[in-house]
Design a protein around this motif. Structure first.
Motif, PDB file in Angstrom:
ATOM      1  N   THR A 119       1.351   2.658  -8.431  1.00  0.00           N
ATOM      2  CA  THR A 119       0.239   3.068  -7.569  1.00  0.00           C
ATOM      3  C   THR A 119       0.294   2.367  -6.224  1.00  0.00           C
ATOM      4  OG1 THR A 119      -1.129   3.480  -9.518  1.00  0.00           O
ATOM      5  CG2 THR A 119      -2.281   3.241  -7.410  1.00  0.00           C
ATOM      6  N   THR A 120       0.512   1.063  -6.229  1.00  0.00           N
ATOM      7  CA  THR A 120       0.520   0.306  -4.975  1.00  0.00           C
ATOM      8  C   THR A 120       1.685   0.718  -4.081  1.00  0.00           C
ATOM      9  OG1 THR A 120      -0.673  -1.519  -5.997  1.00  0.00           O
ATOM     10  CG2 THR A 120       0.550  -2.022  -3.984  1.00  0.00           C
ATOM     11  N   CYS A 121       2.848   0.981  -4.661  1.00  0.00           N
ATOM     12  CA  CYS A 121       3.984   1.466  -3.856  1.00  0.00           C
ATOM     13  C   CYS A 121       3.636   2.777  -3.163  1.00  0.00           C
ATOM     14  CB  CYS A 121       5.218   1.669  -4.736  1.00  0.00           C
ATOM     15  SG  CYS A 121       6.046   0.154  -5.242  1.00  0.00           S
ATOM     16  N   ARG A 122       3.075   3.709  -3.908  1.00  0.00           N
ATOM     17  CA  ARG A 122       2.752   5.029  -3.339  1.00  0.00           C
ATOM     18  C   ARG A 122       1.672   4.927  -2.263  1.00  0.00           C
ATOM     19  NH1 ARG A 122       4.401   9.465  -7.054  1.00  0.00           N
ATOM     20  NH2 ARG A 122       5.591   8.482  -8.726  1.00  0.00           N
ATOM     21  N   VAL A 123       0.631   4.155  -2.527  1.00  0.00           N
ATOM     22  CA  VAL A 123      -0.452   4.016  -1.550  1.00  0.00           C
ATOM     23  C   VAL A 123       0.052   3.304  -0.295  1.00  0.00           C
ATOM     24  CG1 VAL A 123      -2.727   2.989  -1.107  1.00  0.00           C
ATOM     25  CG2 VAL A 123      -2.280   4.152  -3.285  1.00  0.00           C
ATOM     26  N   ALA A 124       0.868   2.267  -0.453  1.00  0.00           N
ATOM     27  CA  ALA A 124       1.400   1.544   0.708  1.00  0.00           C
ATOM     28  C   ALA A 124       2.145   2.494   1.642  1.00  0.00           C
ATOM     29  CB  ALA A 124       2.311   0.405   0.248  1.00  0.00           C
ATOM     30  N   VAL A 125       2.945   3.373   1.073  1.00  0.00           N
ATOM     31  CA  VAL A 125       3.692   4.329   1.887  1.00  0.00           C
ATOM     32  C   VAL A 125       2.729   5.299   2.582  1.00  0.00           C
ATOM     33  CG1 VAL A 125       5.345   6.246   1.786  1.00  0.00           C
ATOM     34  CG2 VAL A 125       5.805   4.103   0.562  1.00  0.00           C
ATOM     35  N   GLU A 126       1.708   5.756   1.870  1.00  0.00           N
ATOM     36  CA  GLU A 126       0.717   6.656   2.479  1.00  0.00           C
ATOM     37  C   GLU A 126       0.009   5.982   3.654  1.00  0.00           C
ATOM     38  OE1 GLU A 126      -1.885   7.863  -0.683  1.00  0.00           O
ATOM     39  OE2 GLU A 126      -0.462   9.355  -1.426  1.00  0.00           O
ATOM     40  N   LEU A 127      -0.130   4.667   3.589  1.00  0.00           N
ATOM     41  CA  LEU A 127      -0.795   3.919   4.662  1.00  0.00           C
ATOM     42  C   LEU A 127       0.163   3.563   5.802  1.00  0.00           C
ATOM     43  CD1 LEU A 127      -3.018   1.551   2.494  1.00  0.00           C
ATOM     44  CD2 LEU A 127      -3.764   3.533   3.848  1.00  0.00           C
ATOM     45  N   GLY A 128       1.441   3.932   5.663  1.00  0.00           N
ATOM     46  CA  GLY A 128       2.396   3.732   6.744  1.00  0.00           C
ATOM     47  C   GLY A 128       3.294   2.520   6.615  1.00  0.00           C
ATOM     48  N   PHE A 129       3.231   1.823   5.497  1.00  0.00           N
ATOM     49  CA  PHE A 129       4.106   0.676   5.299  1.00  0.00           C
ATOM     50  C   PHE A 129       5.429   1.139   4.695  1.00  0.00           C
ATOM     51  CE2 PHE A 129      -0.204  -1.036   4.980  1.00  0.00           C
ATOM     52  CZ  PHE A 129      -0.148  -2.055   5.918  1.00  0.00           C
ATOM     53  N   SER A 130       6.494   0.459   5.040  1.00  0.00           N
ATOM     54  CA  SER A 130       7.779   0.635   4.375  1.00  0.00           C
ATOM     55  C   SER A 130       7.775  -0.307   3.179  1.00  0.00           C
ATOM     56  CB  SER A 130       8.904   0.278   5.346  1.00  0.00           C
ATOM     57  OG  SER A 130      10.139   0.316   4.693  1.00  0.00           O
ATOM     58  N   VAL A 131       8.229   0.176   2.019  1.00  0.00           N
ATOM     59  CA  VAL A 131       8.170  -0.619   0.792  1.00  0.00           C
ATOM     60  C   VAL A 131       9.565  -0.860   0.242  1.00  0.00           C
ATOM     61  CG1 VAL A 131       7.327  -0.701  -1.589  1.00  0.00           C
ATOM     62  CG2 VAL A 131       5.868   0.231   0.212  1.00  0.00           C
ATOM     63  N   VAL A 132       9.820  -2.108  -0.127  1.00  0.00           N
ATOM     64  CA  VAL A 132      11.043  -2.473  -0.833  1.00  0.00           C
ATOM     65  C   VAL A 132      10.630  -2.831  -2.255  1.00  0.00           C
ATOM     66  CG1 VAL A 132      12.974  -4.090  -0.972  1.00  0.00           C
ATOM     67  CG2 VAL A 132      12.120  -3.334   1.269  1.00  0.00           C
TER      68      VAL A 132
END
Length: 174
Positions: A119-132
Motif C-alpha cells: 500500500t505504501t509503495c503504491r500511494v508514494a508513487v501516486e503522490l509523486g515520489f520515486s520508490v526503491v
C-alpha cells in the motif's frame, strides 16, 4: 541515489509474535544495514509503527507496539511516527515531512509485504515520489492461501516497474 529510508512496522508484535515473519533475522540484518548506510550518508530515516485502538494488543505504548529492540533506530534523530492504516501516508504527516526534507526518491522496507509495504509503495508513487523497494528488505508471515516466500516474490514482481525500482538492498545508495 535515494534521499530517505522508510522502515515500516518492525514492532515486537509482528516481528516476535506467535507467527514469525519469513527469514526474519536476515531481514532485520538487511534493515539495520540500510539504516547504517542512510545514517552515514546523512539521509533522513522515517520509522512507522502500526497503532491499534485502545485495548488492542498494539495500542500505543503497549509492549507489542514497541519497535523491535534489535532494530538500530535512534529515537533522538530518526523520525518515528504512528499510523493506523496500511498506508504510511493516510492520517500522518509523512508526506509533509518528506517534502520538507526535499525527498524525491524513497527506499521502503519492513513489514508486512502484502499490506503496508504494498500500500505504501503504491500511494508514494501516486503522490509523486520515486520508490526503491529492496527485494530482500521486506517480509510477512505464511497465510492459509500462500507461503510468505510466494507472497514476497509475487509482490516484488507486481510492484517492479509500474510502482518501484526493485533491487537488492546491497545495491541501494543514499
Amino acid at each position: 541515489m535515494a534521499d530517505a529510508l522508510l522502515i515500516i512496522d518492525m514492532q515486537n508484535g509482528l516481528y516476535d509474535g506467535p507467527e514469525k515473519p519469513f527469514e526474519r533475522e536476515r531481514v532485520l540484518a538487511t534493515l539495520n544495514h540500510l539504516i547504517g548506510r542512510a545514517r552515514a550518508a546523512g539521509a533522513p530515516i522515517f520509522v512507522a509503527r502500526h497503532t491499534g485502538p485502545a485495548g488492542s494488543p498494539i495500542e500505543a505504548g503497549s509492549p507489542l507496539w514497541q519497535l523491535c529492540p534489535a532494530l538500530q533506530v535512534d529515537e533522538s534523530r530518526d523520525h518515528l511516527f504512528n499510523k493506523t492504516r496500511p498506508s504510511c501516508f493516510l492520517g500522518t504527516e509523512l508526506e509533509q515531512r518528506l517534502r520538507a526534507a526535499q525527498v524525491k526518491e524513497l527506499v521502503i522496507a519492513g513489514m508486512k509485504t502484502q499490506f503496508c509495504i504494498d500500500t505504501t509503495c503504491r500511494v508514494a508513487v501516486e503522490l509523486g515520489f520515486s520508490v526503491v523497494l529492496p527485494e530482500d528488505g521486506h517480509s510477512c508471515m505464511d497465510t492459509p492461501a500462500l507461503k510468505a516466500k510466494a507472497i514476497i516474490e509475487h509482490h516484488n514482481a507486481t510492484l517492479a516497474g509500474a510502482f518501484v525500482k526493485l533491487t537488492s538492498a546491497v545495491e541501494i545508495r543514499f
